[in-house]
Design a protein around this motif. Structure first.
Motif, PDB file in Angstrom:
ATOM      1  N   GLU A 189       1.014  -1.137  -0.203  1.00 40.25           N
ATOM      2  CA  GLU A 189       0.441  -0.156   0.175  1.00 40.25           C
ATOM      3  C   GLU A 189       0.793   1.655   0.482  1.00 40.25           C
ATOM      4  O   GLU A 189       1.813   1.485   0.862  1.00 40.25           O
ATOM      5  CB  GLU A 189      -0.613   0.001   1.378  1.00 40.25           C
ATOM      6  CG  GLU A 189      -2.424  -1.044   0.782  1.00 40.25           C
ATOM      7  CD  GLU A 189      -2.843  -1.043  -0.062  1.00 40.25           C
ATOM      8  OE1 GLU A 189      -3.462   0.067  -0.520  1.00 40.25           O
ATOM      9  OE2 GLU A 189      -3.287  -1.818  -0.062  1.00 40.25           O
ATOM     10  N   PRO A 190       0.260   2.539  -1.188  1.00 36.23           N
ATOM     11  CA  PRO A 190       0.500   2.984  -0.505  1.00 36.23           C
ATOM     12  C   PRO A 190       1.540   4.048   0.980  1.00 36.23           C
ATOM     13  O   PRO A 190       2.668   5.051   0.826  1.00 36.23           O
ATOM     14  CB  PRO A 190       0.000   4.255  -1.137  1.00 36.23           C
ATOM     15  CG  PRO A 190      -0.652   4.021  -2.158  1.00 36.23           C
ATOM     16  CD  PRO A 190      -0.482   2.677  -1.856  1.00 36.23           C
ATOM     17  N   GLU A 191       1.138   3.723   1.553  1.00 34.63           N
ATOM     18  CA  GLU A 191       0.519   4.177   3.212  1.00 34.63           C
ATOM     19  C   GLU A 191       2.692   3.354   3.659  1.00 34.63           C
ATOM     20  O   GLU A 191       2.665   4.083   5.227  1.00 34.63           O
ATOM     21  CB  GLU A 191      -0.408   4.462   3.319  1.00 34.63           C
ATOM     22  CG  GLU A 191      -1.355   2.853   3.782  1.00 34.63           C
ATOM     23  CD  GLU A 191      -1.995   3.034   3.118  1.00 34.63           C
ATOM     24  OE1 GLU A 191      -2.957   2.392   3.521  1.00 34.63           O
ATOM     25  OE2 GLU A 191      -2.216   4.110   1.408  1.00 34.63           O
ATOM     26  N   ALA A 192       2.588   2.403   3.282  1.00 37.75           N
ATOM     27  CA  ALA A 192       2.819   1.877   3.809  1.00 37.75           C
ATOM     28  C   ALA A 192       4.391   2.342   3.242  1.00 37.75           C
ATOM     29  O   ALA A 192       5.474   0.888   3.173  1.00 37.75           O
ATOM     30  CB  ALA A 192       3.141   0.282   3.923  1.00 37.75           C
ATOM     31  N   THR A 193       4.586   2.747   1.932  1.00 30.05           N
ATOM     32  CA  THR A 193       6.022   2.836   1.275  1.00 30.05           C
ATOM     33  C   THR A 193       6.505   4.874   0.598  1.00 30.05           C
ATOM     34  O   THR A 193       5.803   5.667   0.925  1.00 30.05           O
ATOM     35  CB  THR A 193       5.326   2.597   0.058  1.00 30.05           C
ATOM     36  OG1 THR A 193       4.777   1.390  -0.475  1.00 30.05           O
ATOM     37  CG2 THR A 193       7.082   2.553  -1.425  1.00 30.05           C
ATOM     38  N   LEU A 194       8.555   4.520   1.039  1.00 30.48           N
ATOM     39  CA  LEU A 194       8.802   5.230   1.436  1.00 30.48           C
ATOM     40  C   LEU A 194       9.343   5.607  -0.687  1.00 30.48           C
ATOM     41  O   LEU A 194       9.587   4.692  -1.187  1.00 30.48           O
ATOM     42  CB  LEU A 194       9.857   6.005   2.083  1.00 30.48           C
ATOM     43  CG  LEU A 194       9.421   5.554   3.608  1.00 30.48           C
ATOM     44  CD1 LEU A 194      11.111   5.468   4.243  1.00 30.48           C
ATOM     45  CD2 LEU A 194       8.961   7.094   3.950  1.00 30.48           C
ATOM     46  N   MET A 195       9.013   7.134  -0.699  1.00 34.82           N
ATOM     47  CA  MET A 195       9.978   7.483  -1.423  1.00 34.82           C
ATOM     48  C   MET A 195      10.812   8.472  -1.957  1.00 34.82           C
ATOM     49  O   MET A 195      11.366   9.589  -0.792  1.00 34.82           O
ATOM     50  CB  MET A 195       9.214   8.638  -2.549  1.00 34.82           C
ATOM     51  CG  MET A 195       9.503   9.127  -3.355  1.00 34.82           C
ATOM     52  SD  MET A 195       9.446   7.916  -4.784  1.00 34.82           S
ATOM     53  CE  MET A 195      10.685   8.715  -6.137  1.00 34.82           C
ATOM     54  N   ILE A 196      12.494   8.039  -2.882  1.00 36.34           N
ATOM     55  CA  ILE A 196      13.435   8.858  -2.140  1.00 36.34           C
ATOM     56  C   ILE A 196      13.415   9.324  -3.726  1.00 36.34           C
ATOM     57  O   ILE A 196      14.122   8.887  -4.598  1.00 36.34           O
ATOM     58  CB  ILE A 196      14.732   7.534  -1.926  1.00 36.34           C
ATOM     59  CG1 ILE A 196      14.580   6.990  -0.551  1.00 36.34           C
ATOM     60  CG2 ILE A 196      16.080   8.049  -1.737  1.00 36.34           C
ATOM     61  CD1 ILE A 196      15.008   6.089  -0.013  1.00 36.34           C
ATOM     62  N   ALA A 212       4.081   7.218   2.356  1.00 36.53           N
ATOM     63  CA  ALA A 212       4.501   6.952   3.649  1.00 36.53           C
ATOM     64  C   ALA A 212       5.446   8.274   4.024  1.00 36.53           C
ATOM     65  O   ALA A 212       5.332   8.570   5.319  1.00 36.53           O
ATOM     66  CB  ALA A 212       5.404   6.188   3.837  1.00 36.53           C
ATOM     67  N   GLY A 213       5.863   8.304   3.084  1.00 35.37           N
ATOM     68  CA  GLY A 213       6.925   9.782   3.629  1.00 35.37           C
ATOM     69  C   GLY A 213       7.705  10.126   2.229  1.00 35.37           C
ATOM     70  O   GLY A 213       7.882   9.200   1.305  1.00 35.37           O
ATOM     71  N   CYS A 214       8.639  11.277   2.100  1.00 35.42           N
ATOM     72  CA  CYS A 214       9.151  11.932   1.078  1.00 35.42           C
ATOM     73  C   CYS A 214      10.364  12.314   1.595  1.00 35.42           C
ATOM     74  O   CYS A 214      10.912  12.999   2.482  1.00 35.42           O
ATOM     75  CB  CYS A 214       8.364  12.820   0.326  1.00 35.42           C
ATOM     76  SG  CYS A 214       7.145  12.281   0.445  1.00 35.42           S
ATOM     77  N   ILE A 215      11.870  11.377   0.830  1.00 35.22           N
ATOM     78  CA  ILE A 215      12.881  11.427   1.761  1.00 35.22           C
ATOM     79  C   ILE A 215      13.895  12.156   0.181  1.00 35.22           C
ATOM     80  O   ILE A 215      13.551  11.605  -0.744  1.00 35.22           O
ATOM     81  CB  ILE A 215      13.665  10.495   1.972  1.00 35.22           C
ATOM     82  CG1 ILE A 215      13.425   9.951   3.109  1.00 35.22           C
ATOM     83  CG2 ILE A 215      15.344  10.577   2.697  1.00 35.22           C
ATOM     84  CD1 ILE A 215      14.401   8.012   3.606  1.00 35.22           C
ATOM     85  N   GLY A 216      14.134  13.900  -0.013  1.00 37.43           N
ATOM     86  CA  GLY A 216      14.851  14.207  -0.729  1.00 37.43           C
ATOM     87  C   GLY A 216      16.009  14.434  -0.486  1.00 37.43           C
ATOM     88  O   GLY A 216      16.825  14.527   0.789  1.00 37.43           O
TER      89      GLY A 216
END
Length: 244
Positions: A189-196, A212-216
């Motif tokens: 699910e998207p809410e269990a997935t991070l984007m970097i 779940a969150g975004c790491i830049g």
């Protein structure tokens, strides 16, 4: 479920992490700069005087490439359209302009070749450790799907990267459909997935998908390039696995 920590931010109950390719895992600056310079020269030979404005539009200034510029973050289709718009400003018809732009980019790619750009320092080790922790990993890139698959194959990443999503004729970042397609491919699910990622489009895409969150990540220490990130890091090794 895993907790991922970056600096003073912890992301809990994480099952998957999605990465951008260019500028995040792959140090593609030299390749993209060379590609843009060659394409601009090819077009300038047909439409004299357009070379310099095109280089500016591409985000190329001498030996530097703007990590937030057209060549760095746009899809191939978006690059073609933007290039064609500059050509059309000289009075050429739109379809002719598109043809010139597409052919120039094709010819530039053939000239530059397909020598793989290197991984950023530490990228392989980070992918290995995240995979060993049980996290599912994928790539969501503005590059074409074939380019993403070639990148994974050239660097022997297929053991770690389970979803390989690129942009062909469909929507590009920040459309959340790309993120959602990757989540579906991974079975999470998207809410269990991070984007970097290294661009604003990566952050917006993840937010639009309710991630779940975004790491830049900004290797060049320009946090404005990842505006909207929950946390900004300067190297992938800052990603910590707290528990799994």
């Amino acid at each position: 479920m895993t907790t991922i920590k970056c600096r003073d931010i912890a992301f809990t109950n994480i099952q998957a992490i999605l990465f951008d390719k260019n500028g995040t895992l792959e140090n593609s600056e030299v390749y993209l700069r060379s590609l843009g310079q060659k394409a601009a020269r090819i077009i300038d030979a047909q439409v004299p005087g357009i070379g310099e404005p095109l280089l500016m539009a591409f985000g190329i200034n001498g030996d530097t490439l703007d990590p937030a510029g057209l060549m760095s973050v746009a899809s191939r289709r978006e690059t073609e359209i933007a290039t064609a718009a500059y050509i059309a400003e000289t009075g050429k018809g739109w379809f002719e302009s598109l043809k010139i732009a597409r052919q120039a980019l094709d010819d530039a790619e053939k000239y530059i070749g397909v020598t793989p750009a290197p991984l950023f320092t530490g990228a392989l080790e980070v992918l290995q450790s995240l995979s060993q922790a049980g996290l599912k990993l994928g790539i969501v890139s503005a590059a074409t799907t074939s380019e993403v698959k070639n990148f994974v194959a050239q660097h022997n990443l297929s053991s770690y990267i389970q979803a390989q999503i690129g942009v062909d004729d469909g929507p590009s970042k920040p459309d959340p459909i790309l993120f959602l397609q990757a989540c579906q491919a991974l079975g999470v699910e998207p809410e269990a997935t991070l984007m970097i990622g290294d661009a604003v489009g990566d952050m917006q895409m993840a937010r639009n998908a309710q991630a779940a969150g975004c790491i830049g990540i900004t290797w060049v220490n320009k946090p404005e390039n990842v505006q909207g990130a929950d946390v900004v890091i300067n190297q992938l090794e800052e990603i910590q696995i707290l528990e799994s």
